[in-house]
Write an enzyme that holds these catalytic residues in place. Structure first.
Site, PDB file in Angstrom:
ATOM      1  N   LYS A 145       0.768  -1.080  -0.045  1.00  0.00           N
ATOM      2  CA  LYS A 145      -0.238  -0.004  -0.013  1.00  0.00           C
ATOM      3  C   LYS A 145       0.845   1.214   0.083  1.00  0.00           C
ATOM      4  CE  LYS A 145      -4.215  -1.475   2.094  1.00  0.00           C
ATOM      5  NZ  LYS A 145      -5.507  -1.709   3.063  1.00  0.00           N
ATOM      6  N   LYS A 201      -5.843 -10.420  -6.277  1.00  0.00           N
ATOM      7  CA  LYS A 201      -6.990 -10.406  -5.501  1.00  0.00           C
ATOM      8  C   LYS A 201      -8.019  -9.280  -6.177  1.00  0.00           C
ATOM      9  CE  LYS A 201      -7.676  -8.141  -1.467  1.00  0.00           C
ATOM     10  NZ  LYS A 201      -7.770  -7.840  -0.113  1.00  0.00           N
ATOM     11  N   LYS A 232     -12.390  -3.960  -4.514  1.00  0.00           N
ATOM     12  CA  LYS A 232     -13.135  -2.814  -4.881  1.00  0.00           C
ATOM     13  C   LYS A 232     -12.310  -1.675  -5.533  1.00  0.00           C
ATOM     14  CE  LYS A 232     -13.730  -2.942  -0.101  1.00  0.00           C
ATOM     15  NZ  LYS A 232     -14.693  -3.176   0.924  1.00  0.00           N
TER      16      LYS A 232
HETATM   17  P1  TYM Z   1     -11.085  -6.113   3.980  1.00  0.00           P
HETATM   18  O1  TYM Z   1     -12.158  -4.953   4.287  1.00  0.00           O
HETATM   19  O2  TYM Z   1     -10.013  -5.980   2.937  1.00  0.00           O
HETATM   20  O3  TYM Z   1     -11.666  -7.360   3.901  1.00  0.00           O
HETATM   21  C1  TYM Z   1     -12.658  -8.091   4.624  1.00  0.00           C
HETATM   22  C2  TYM Z   1     -12.708  -9.483   4.618  1.00  0.00           C
HETATM   23  O4  TYM Z   1     -12.821  -9.845   3.238  1.00  0.00           O
HETATM   24  C3  TYM Z   1     -11.635 -10.944   2.816  1.00  0.00           C
HETATM   25  N1  TYM Z   1     -11.594 -10.762   1.392  1.00  0.00           N
HETATM   26  C4  TYM Z   1     -11.449 -11.669   0.356  1.00  0.00           C
HETATM   27  N2  TYM Z   1     -11.404 -13.026   0.458  1.00  0.00           N
HETATM   28  C5  TYM Z   1     -11.375 -13.605  -0.505  1.00  0.00           C
HETATM   29  N3  TYM Z   1     -11.280 -13.057  -1.764  1.00  0.00           N
HETATM   30  C6  TYM Z   1     -10.954 -11.788  -1.746  1.00  0.00           C
HETATM   31  N4  TYM Z   1     -10.903 -11.301  -3.085  1.00  0.00           N
HETATM   32  C7  TYM Z   1     -11.280 -11.064  -0.707  1.00  0.00           C
HETATM   33  N5  TYM Z   1     -11.224  -9.608  -0.456  1.00  0.00           N
HETATM   34  C8  TYM Z   1     -11.673  -9.431   0.849  1.00  0.00           C
HETATM   35  C9  TYM Z   1     -10.655 -10.247   3.694  1.00  0.00           C
HETATM   36  O5  TYM Z   1      -9.696 -11.369   3.793  1.00  0.00           O
HETATM   37  C10 TYM Z   1     -11.178 -10.105   4.975  1.00  0.00           C
HETATM   38  O6  TYM Z   1     -11.330 -11.268   5.880  1.00  0.00           O
HETATM   39  N6  TYM Z   1      -7.983  -5.383   7.796  1.00  0.00           N
HETATM   40  C11 TYM Z   1      -8.912  -5.887   7.576  1.00  0.00           C
HETATM   41  C12 TYM Z   1     -10.358  -5.330   8.437  1.00  0.00           C
HETATM   42  C13 TYM Z   1     -10.152  -5.602   9.795  1.00  0.00           C
HETATM   43  C14 TYM Z   1     -10.131  -6.907  10.516  1.00  0.00           C
HETATM   44  C15 TYM Z   1      -9.770  -6.662  11.974  1.00  0.00           C
HETATM   45  C16 TYM Z   1     -10.475  -8.232  10.278  1.00  0.00           C
HETATM   46  C17 TYM Z   1      -9.693  -4.721  10.507  1.00  0.00           C
HETATM   47  N7  TYM Z   1      -9.595  -5.333  11.973  1.00  0.00           N
HETATM   48  C18 TYM Z   1      -9.706  -7.648  12.772  1.00  0.00           C
HETATM   49  C19 TYM Z   1     -10.493  -9.057  11.276  1.00  0.00           C
HETATM   50  C20 TYM Z   1     -10.130  -8.903  12.536  1.00  0.00           C
HETATM   51  C21 TYM Z   1      -9.287  -5.626   5.958  1.00  0.00           C
HETATM   52  O7  TYM Z   1      -8.819  -4.514   5.541  1.00  0.00           O
HETATM   53  O8  TYM Z   1     -10.436  -6.428   5.575  1.00  0.00           O
END
Ligand code: TYM
Length: 335
Positions: free
Chosen positions: A115, A197, A200
């Site tokens: 990032k 991956k 969005k």
């Molecule tokens: P984020 O918002 O990027 O994604 C949320 C969840 O969706 C999963 N995910 C995917 N899984 C499979 N294929 C994909 N293309 C795909 N895109 C997203 C992500 O692995 C995630 O599980 N840092 C985290 C948010 C967060 C969090 C936490 C999660 C903040 N604090 C504590 C768990 C526990 C994030 O940015 O997820």
């Protein structure tokens, strides 16, 4: 005697519409845990400001994301849904944990490196601290299990390291959480570039299928998905990432295993037919979600009341944990 249910905690950044990666890799698994676990699902809006963003959009997306959580089956009567910024404790705990975390470990995190390349010189220290805030989210609620997609594995590992370090320094306090990664859908890839991956923020929006897309849009996007020139259907993510991704999407949408999916398609040897079946499966999966979403998305009062119920429960737990932590680290009581 009845034993307490294990705690599940997980979240998502409310940075826009949910796509089938987040549905198949995340909310689908979360939903299947509602009855057996004490489930806490939150929206990581404080994480969302680590990259350039528009405040009014974040506010709008946060509420839309609550509606999408519910539409994906996260029934607020069987779980708690809350907003990270509305609970006092996440950033307070982040600070305490940050004082135990070596800066080099944060600089080596893959997501930080990726990032920060994107934003160049304007990279903020919040992005460096991102994993510490994530550790705080998880440890604050003594989560036993954290459902995540593949891309978040490293964040779970550092959470475990930080928890162990705190326990060793100040005495046993935190539960060491385990990741939960679903068998299928843990890594749904971009349709136009199946080595990246699905995300969005993809500059090519034909790569991303949103859960609010119309049936026609889903069909169009999937029929133009990048495959290869072999014409043979097999599951080989390394050498045939496009076809493997379509098979994964089909398996996760229908609830079938990859082995059963392969049996169904191996004699087909037509990518066009495979894409038609994948589109049918995705449409069948998202149509009821889209309908539910449209019904509740405009009901601000209802969505705010779901968040308030979640906030109250989360705050109760967070305050209790913070009182314990502040005492252990030597602060005078104030929780
Ligand atoms: P984020 O918002 O990027 O994604 C949320 C969840 O969706 C999963 N995910 C995917 N899984 C499979 N294929 C994909 N293309 C795909 N895109 C997203 C992500 O692995 C995630 O599980 N840092 C985290 C948010 C967060 C969090 C936490 C999660 C903040 N604090 C504590 C768990 C526990 C994030 O940015 O997820």
């Amino acid at each position: 005697m009845e034993t307490a249910k294990k705690v599940i905690l997980t979240g998502m950044q409310p940075t826009g519409k949910l796509h089938i990666g987040s549905l198949l890799g995340a909310t689908n698994n979360w939903r299947s845990m509602l009855d057996d676990y004490d489930c806490l699902f939150f929206l990581a809006d404080q994480h969302a400001i680590t990259m350039p963003y528009v405040p009014a959009e974040l506010r709008k997306n946060s509420l839309e994301c609550v509606a999408q959580y519910i539409a994906c089956g996260l029934d607020p009567d069987r779980c708690k849904i809350f907003l990270q910024s509305q609970v006092v404790g996440h950033t307070e705990l982040m600070w305490v944990l940050g004082c135990l975390t070596p800066i080099g470990q944060l600089e080596r995190m893959t997501q930080f490196k990726d990032k920060s390349k994107k934003v160049g010189d304007s990279v903020c220290s919040g992005l460096l601290f991102y994993p510490v805030l994530m550790a705080a989210d998880i440890l604050l609620y003594s989560a036993d299990l954290v459902p995540i997609g593949d891309d978040q594995k490293q964040h779970l590992e550092i959470t475990r390291d930080i928890a162990q370090k705190f326990n060793a320094t100040y005495s046993e306090t935190f539960t060491i959480p385990d990741p939960y990664i679903g068998e299928t859908g843990a890594r749904i890839m971009a349709l136009q570039n199946p080595t990246a991956k699905m995300s969005k923020s993809d500059s090519n929006q034909n790569s991303v299928v949103y859960i609010t897309d119309t049936d026609d849009a889903v069909r169009k996007k999937i029929s133009s998905a990048v495959t290869d020139s072999e014409g043979a259907i097999s599951f080989d993510p390394e050498n045939k990432p496009g076809v493997a991704n379509l098979l994964s999407i089909y398996a996760a949408s229908t609830g079938k295993s990859i082995a059963d999916t392969l049996l169904e398609f191996s004699s087909l040897n037509s990518y066009a037919a495979l894409k038609r079946s994948v589109a049918d499966a995705v449409i069948a999966k998202i149509a009821p979600i889209r309908a539910h979403y449209c019904k509740i998305a405009g009901n601000r009062e209802y969505l705010m009341s779901v968040l308030e119920t979640g906030r109250q429960e989360a705050q109760k737990r967070a305050s209790k944990m913070m009182a314990k932590i502040y005492h252990k680290v030597g602060f005078l009581e104030n929780w």
